[in-house]
Structures are given as structure tokens and as C-alpha cells.
Design a protein around this motif. Structure first.
Motif, mmCIF file in Angstrom:
data_model
loop_
_atom_site.group_PDB
_atom_site.id
_atom_site.type_symbol
_atom_site.label_atom_id
_atom_site.label_comp_id
_atom_site.label_asym_id
_atom_site.label_seq_id
_atom_site.Cartn_x
_atom_site.Cartn_y
_atom_site.Cartn_z
ATOM 1 N N UNK A 136 0.867 -1.174 0.000
ATOM 2 C CA UNK A 136 0.000 0.000 0.000
ATOM 3 C C UNK A 136 0.906 1.226 0.000
ATOM 4 N N UNK A 137 1.035 1.918 -1.141
ATOM 5 C CA UNK A 137 2.022 3.004 -1.265
ATOM 6 C C UNK A 137 1.837 4.137 -0.260
ATOM 7 N N UNK A 138 0.596 4.504 0.022
ATOM 8 C CA UNK A 138 0.368 5.641 0.912
ATOM 9 C C UNK A 138 0.799 5.349 2.343
ATOM 10 N N UNK A 139 0.488 4.157 2.823
ATOM 11 C CA UNK A 139 0.817 3.824 4.213
ATOM 12 C C UNK A 139 2.149 3.108 4.347
ATOM 13 N N UNK A 140 2.790 2.804 3.217
ATOM 14 C CA UNK A 140 4.066 2.077 3.220
ATOM 15 C C UNK A 140 3.950 0.791 4.033
ATOM 16 N N UNK A 141 2.924 0.017 3.719
ATOM 17 C CA UNK A 141 2.668 -1.216 4.455
ATOM 18 C C UNK A 141 2.230 -2.327 3.514
ATOM 19 N N UNK A 142 2.341 -3.566 4.003
ATOM 20 C CA UNK A 142 1.921 -4.733 3.243
ATOM 21 C C UNK A 142 0.582 -5.245 3.770
ATOM 22 N N UNK A 143 -0.295 -5.619 2.860
ATOM 23 C CA UNK A 143 -1.602 -6.164 3.224
ATOM 24 C C UNK A 143 -1.928 -7.313 2.264
ATOM 25 N N UNK A 144 -3.115 -7.879 2.408
ATOM 26 C CA UNK A 144 -3.581 -8.888 1.476
ATOM 27 C C UNK A 144 -3.359 -10.315 1.938
ATOM 28 N N UNK A 145 -3.790 -11.285 1.125
ATOM 29 C CA UNK A 145 -3.734 -12.709 1.508
ATOM 30 C C UNK A 145 -2.339 -13.198 1.875
ATOM 31 N N UNK A 146 -1.316 -12.754 1.141
ATOM 32 C CA UNK A 146 0.041 -13.205 1.450
ATOM 33 C C UNK A 146 0.469 -12.735 2.837
ATOM 34 N N UNK A 147 0.172 -11.489 3.169
ATOM 35 C CA UNK A 147 0.505 -10.954 4.490
ATOM 36 C C UNK A 147 -0.235 -11.720 5.588
ATOM 37 N N UNK A 148 -1.510 -12.040 5.333
ATOM 38 C CA UNK A 148 -2.305 -12.769 6.323
ATOM 39 C C UNK A 148 -1.773 -14.190 6.520
ATOM 40 N N UNK A 149 -1.402 -14.859 5.420
ATOM 41 C CA UNK A 149 -0.851 -16.224 5.521
ATOM 42 C C UNK A 149 0.493 -16.208 6.246
ATOM 43 N N UNK A 150 1.272 -15.179 6.019
ATOM 44 C CA UNK A 150 2.556 -15.050 6.696
ATOM 45 C C UNK A 150 2.365 -14.972 8.201
ATOM 46 N N UNK A 151 1.394 -14.195 8.648
ATOM 47 C CA UNK A 151 1.129 -14.078 10.083
ATOM 48 C C UNK A 151 0.689 -15.412 10.683
ATOM 49 N N UNK A 152 -0.028 -16.205 9.889
ATOM 50 C CA UNK A 152 -0.532 -17.499 10.373
ATOM 51 C C UNK A 152 0.572 -18.453 10.808
ATOM 52 N N UNK A 153 1.788 -18.211 10.361
ATOM 53 C CA UNK A 153 2.905 -19.098 10.677
ATOM 54 C C UNK A 153 3.455 -18.862 12.082
ATOM 55 N N UNK A 154 3.015 -17.782 12.732
ATOM 56 C CA UNK A 154 3.663 -17.369 13.983
ATOM 57 C C UNK A 154 2.677 -17.251 15.150
ATOM 58 N N UNK A 155 3.281 -17.194 16.342
ATOM 59 C CA UNK A 155 2.540 -16.894 17.569
ATOM 60 C C UNK A 155 3.345 -15.857 18.332
ATOM 61 N N UNK A 156 2.674 -14.839 18.887
ATOM 62 C CA UNK A 156 3.375 -13.778 19.616
ATOM 63 C C UNK A 156 2.739 -13.580 20.991
ATOM 64 N N UNK A 157 3.522 -12.956 21.878
ATOM 65 C CA UNK A 157 3.015 -12.656 23.215
ATOM 66 C C UNK A 157 2.033 -11.485 23.196
ATOM 67 N N UNK A 158 2.394 -10.465 22.405
ATOM 68 C CA UNK A 158 1.625 -9.223 22.447
ATOM 69 C C UNK A 158 1.469 -8.619 21.056
ATOM 70 N N UNK A 159 0.291 -8.095 20.800
ATOM 71 C CA UNK A 159 0.031 -7.343 19.570
ATOM 72 C C UNK A 159 -0.207 -5.888 19.959
ATOM 73 N N UNK A 160 0.522 -4.984 19.315
ATOM 74 C CA UNK A 160 0.350 -3.550 19.552
ATOM 75 C C UNK A 160 -0.266 -2.951 18.289
ATOM 76 N N UNK A 161 -1.511 -2.485 18.416
ATOM 77 C CA UNK A 161 -2.266 -2.018 17.250
ATOM 78 C C UNK A 161 -2.866 -0.649 17.497
ATOM 79 N N UNK A 162 -3.159 0.042 16.401
ATOM 80 C CA UNK A 162 -3.953 1.252 16.444
ATOM 81 C C UNK A 162 -5.105 1.081 15.467
ATOM 82 N N UNK A 163 -5.976 2.062 15.380
ATOM 83 C CA UNK A 163 -7.110 1.985 14.450
ATOM 84 C C UNK A 163 -7.668 3.380 14.237
#
Length: 255
Positions: free
Chosen positions: A145-172
């Protein structure tokens, strides 16, 4: 300033920031909050914005992302203070995930060089953390996503599925007691939801202008959040409502 000119500028401010509180508009235009409420009521009837509890939100294209440069200077003091407080929740050896928010970027800047593993979909966060030798950084990859300089979409979601973390720090973009957390961009909302699903605990970092706001795409219900960090300008009624739902709220003084 003429009333018509003030109305035009109010719409411009709301569209630029996506959401804004009555108190903030009152200070900007140097009129009473009651005057601003009347202005917002009229502008809503003209379908130029939508009123929310305590403010107004933009009704322009919900999928449009605000550029990173714009977000970086919006409520910068609040975001930096919230980020400093969030960093205190990190312990050596933690595995965490950071989203692509500017608050997460401030976290990356403030984070000490500790042995950590950090997952992120943000290019800016990854670059900032690359300066810290002990921090292991994993990027999701995905659709840029050029404006936010971030990655999104199915590939990004599948990548996250491979991991487990202690804490998620998010905004909205919006925090609504009944409607939950929301974002202006559906891709970002889906990825934030995925980040929460792989974390033991989610910490929401949101400045006070985000509360009472409901934007385009829902992320999750309020009850899924364990901890909220916000600034001390938040209305006390929001703090009480969140705590009644079992959410721990920490307010920080603006520096």
C-alpha cells in the motif's frame, strides 16, 4: 470568519483527519462547542459528513488511506506519548507484532535495543528497528500500500498465520463502545484482526480523537482488547464504559 466559510473548513478538516472531536473543532475555529454541534448537524443534513458521539467522521471514500506523511504529523504529541507508555509493556525475549500505524512507528523509535522478535507489515517500522542489533525483525510481505508504506492482502495474512506472539500492539481509526474497533481501509482491518488472532494479548494504542468514532471496516469487538493506552484528553465516560467491559485503560499525559 463567515459561517459558510467555517462550514467549508470544518468539512476540510474532517476529510483530512477522517475523524475529529467537537472540542478540537471548537479550539480550531474559536467558537463554542454548542456552535460546532449546530454546524455538524447542518453539515450532516447536507450529507457532507457524519456525526459521531462527541465529534464527526468523514464520509468520503472509506477505502482511501491517508498518506504516511499526513498521519505522521497528525496528533504527533499524543501518539509519541502513547508509544512511550506502550514500550514499557515490552520485556526482553518478547515476541510481538506491530501494525503499520504511526504510533507503532513511534514505538519502534522509542524501543530500546533488547533481544526481541518483532513481526510487522510496516516498511517504516522495519527500517527503524533495523537500527537495533538485538531486535529480530520479520516482515510479512504482501501487497504494498504506497500511501501507508505497508503490506496487506492474503500473502501478508498467511505469513502471520505461521507465527505466535506474546503481544500485539495495534492502532485503528475508530473506537466505538458498541461497534468495536474499525479502520478506514478493509485490507488493514483484516490484517489487524489476523494480528490479534496470533497474540496472547492485544494492546490498543489510540489517541482520544478516535473514541466514539465508527469507520468503514470493523476489526473486532471491544471485549477482544485487553489493554488500551490513550491520552488524558479522553472523555471520562469512555474510560468507564471500557472498564465496564473488562478493558484496562491507561491514560498518559501529553508531552
Amino acid at each position: 470568519m463567515l459561517v459558510a466559510e467555517r462550514h467549508k473548513k470544518i468539512v476540510e478538516v474532517v476529510n483530512e483527519k477522517l475523524s475529529v472531536r467537537v472540542t478540537e473543532l471548537s479550539k480550531i475555529f474559536q467558537v463554542t462547542e454548542e456552535t460546532i454541534r449546530r454546524d455538524l448537524e447542518k453539515l450532516e443534513k447536507e450529507n457532507l459528513l457524519r456525526r459521531s458521539h462527541g465529534g464527526a467522521v468523514s464520509i468520503k471514500d472509506g477505502q482511501t488511506e491517508v498518506s504516511y506523511a499526513e498521519r505522521e504529523i497528525t496528533n504527533a504529541s499524543e501518539k509519541r506519548s502513547i508509544a512511550i507508555e506502550a514500550v514499557k509493556l515490552i520485556q526482553p525475549g518478547d515476541q510481538i507484532v506491530l501494525d503499520a500505524s504511526t504510533t507503532a512507528w513511534y514505538m519502534a523509535k522509542e524501543m530500546p535495543d533488547l533481544p526481541l522478535t518483532v513481526l510487522t507489515n510496516s516498511i517504516k517500522v522495519a527500517i527503524e528497528l533495523s537500527k537495533k542489533e538485538q531486535v529480530k525483525v520479520i516482515s510479512t510481505g504482501g501487497m504494498l500500500q504506497p500511501k501507508s508504506l505497508s503490506y496487506v492482502g492474503p500473502l501478508a495474512e498467511r505469513s502471520l498465520n505461521m507465527y505466535h506472539v506474546n503481544k500485539a500492539f495495534l492502532s485503528c481509526k475508530g473506537v466505538h463502545v458498541d461497534a468495536g474497533l474499525s479502520d478506514s481501509n478493509e485490507w488493514q482491518a483484516l490484517l489487524k484482526r489476523q494480528m490479534m488472532s496470533i497474540a496472547d494479548k492485544t494492546i490498543l494504542m489510540a489517541d482520544s480523537t478516535k473514541f466514539g468514532v465508527r469507520t468503514f471496516a470493523q476489526i473486532t469487538d471491544i471485549q477482544r482488547i485487553g489493554h488500551v493506552i490513550t491520552d488524558d484528553h479522553i472523555d471520562e465516560s469512555f474510560c468507564r464504559a471500557l472498564e465496564e467491559k473488562g478493558v484496562q485503560v491507561k491514560t498518559v499525559e501529553i508531552k
